[in-house]
Design a protein around this motif. Structure first.
Motif, PDB file in Angstrom:
ATOM      1  N   TYR A   1      -7.453   1.070  -0.527  1.00 46.35           N
ATOM      2  CA  TYR A   1      -6.515   1.092  -1.668  1.00 46.35           C
ATOM      3  C   TYR A   1      -5.100   0.953  -0.965  1.00 46.35           C
ATOM      4  O   TYR A   1      -4.601   1.791  -0.120  1.00 46.35           O
TER       5      TYR A   1
ATOM      6  N   ARG B   1      -9.754  -3.789  -4.136  1.00 47.47           N
ATOM      7  CA  ARG B   1      -9.166  -4.922  -4.681  1.00 47.47           C
ATOM      8  C   ARG B   1      -8.970  -6.112  -3.572  1.00 47.47           C
ATOM      9  O   ARG B   1      -8.701  -5.737  -2.704  1.00 47.47           O
TER      10      ARG B   1
ATOM     11  N   LYS C   1      -2.422  -3.714  -7.806  1.00 50.40           N
ATOM     12  CA  LYS C   1      -3.674  -3.717  -8.807  1.00 50.40           C
ATOM     13  C   LYS C   1      -4.102  -2.174  -8.905  1.00 50.40           C
ATOM     14  O   LYS C   1      -3.962  -1.349  -8.002  1.00 50.40           O
ATOM     15  N   GLU C   2      -4.851  -1.929  -9.928  1.00 44.57           N
ATOM     16  CA  GLU C   2      -5.177  -0.549 -10.202  1.00 44.57           C
ATOM     17  C   GLU C   2      -6.453  -0.223  -9.251  1.00 44.57           C
ATOM     18  O   GLU C   2      -7.369  -1.168  -9.180  1.00 44.57           O
TER      19      GLU C   2
END
Length: 169
Positions: free
Chosen positions: A111, A7, A117-118
């Motif tokens: 990540y 993300r 964020k997912e």
């Protein structure tokens, strides 16, 4: 080729730059492809190459003593496929792809839970590992290796072991 999706704000570009340093330090040839959803223009209005593009050139190549760049105009709504872009590149030992998460068969997702964020691993079967700053985060998939985002050498080793070859156009 290995993908490093994630993300916005997760640190993909910083990891990519660190990977380049480690891999080049091992004597490997490494190239990168970075995908963006933003419309960018490397040219400046009024410059010769800009005038050529505006006059209808499908491609404009700029050549200097130190580098060259090829600008290719895409038809509206027809973005280039990853295989097409790879086919335009010189052969090398490894291509690190930032973005194109749906097209790269083997990806290490960057990540950071604090980004809020997912994660992508919930929806992408081609993610083969997670590189994170919080390996203790609840909900990380137990079937995927979790790599320490700060351990660039370990991520580089993993990337080299799991890089894939794809056919280019």
């Amino acid at each position: 080729m290995i993908g490093i999706p994630g993300r916005s704000g997760a640190g993909k570009t910083h990891l990519g730059a660190r990977l380049l340093a480690v891999l080049r330090g091992r004597g490997l040839g490494v190239s990168t492809i970075k995908h963006t959803h933003h419309d960018i223009d490397l040219d400046r209005p009024g410059k010769d190459s800009w005038l050529h593009r505006k006059a209808g050139a499908g491609e404009v190549m700029l050549a200097t003593p130190g580098r060259w760049v090829l600008q290719h105009e895409c038809a509206a709504g027809d973005p280039p496929a990853l295989a097409t872009l790879l086919g335009r590149m010189q052969r090398t030992d490894l291509v690190v792809v930032e973005g194109f998460h749906a097209s790269v068969p083997a990806c290490i997702e960057v990540y950071r839970p604090d980004v809020g964020k997912e994660p992508m691993f919930m929806r992408n079967d081609n993610i083969i590992a997670i590189a994170t700053n919080r390996p203790d985060t609840p909900g990380l998939p137990p079937h995927l290796p979790v790599l320490d985002l700060a351990d660039t050498r370990a991520i580089a080793e993993f990337a080299l072991r799991h890089a894939v070859h794809i056919a280019v156009e």
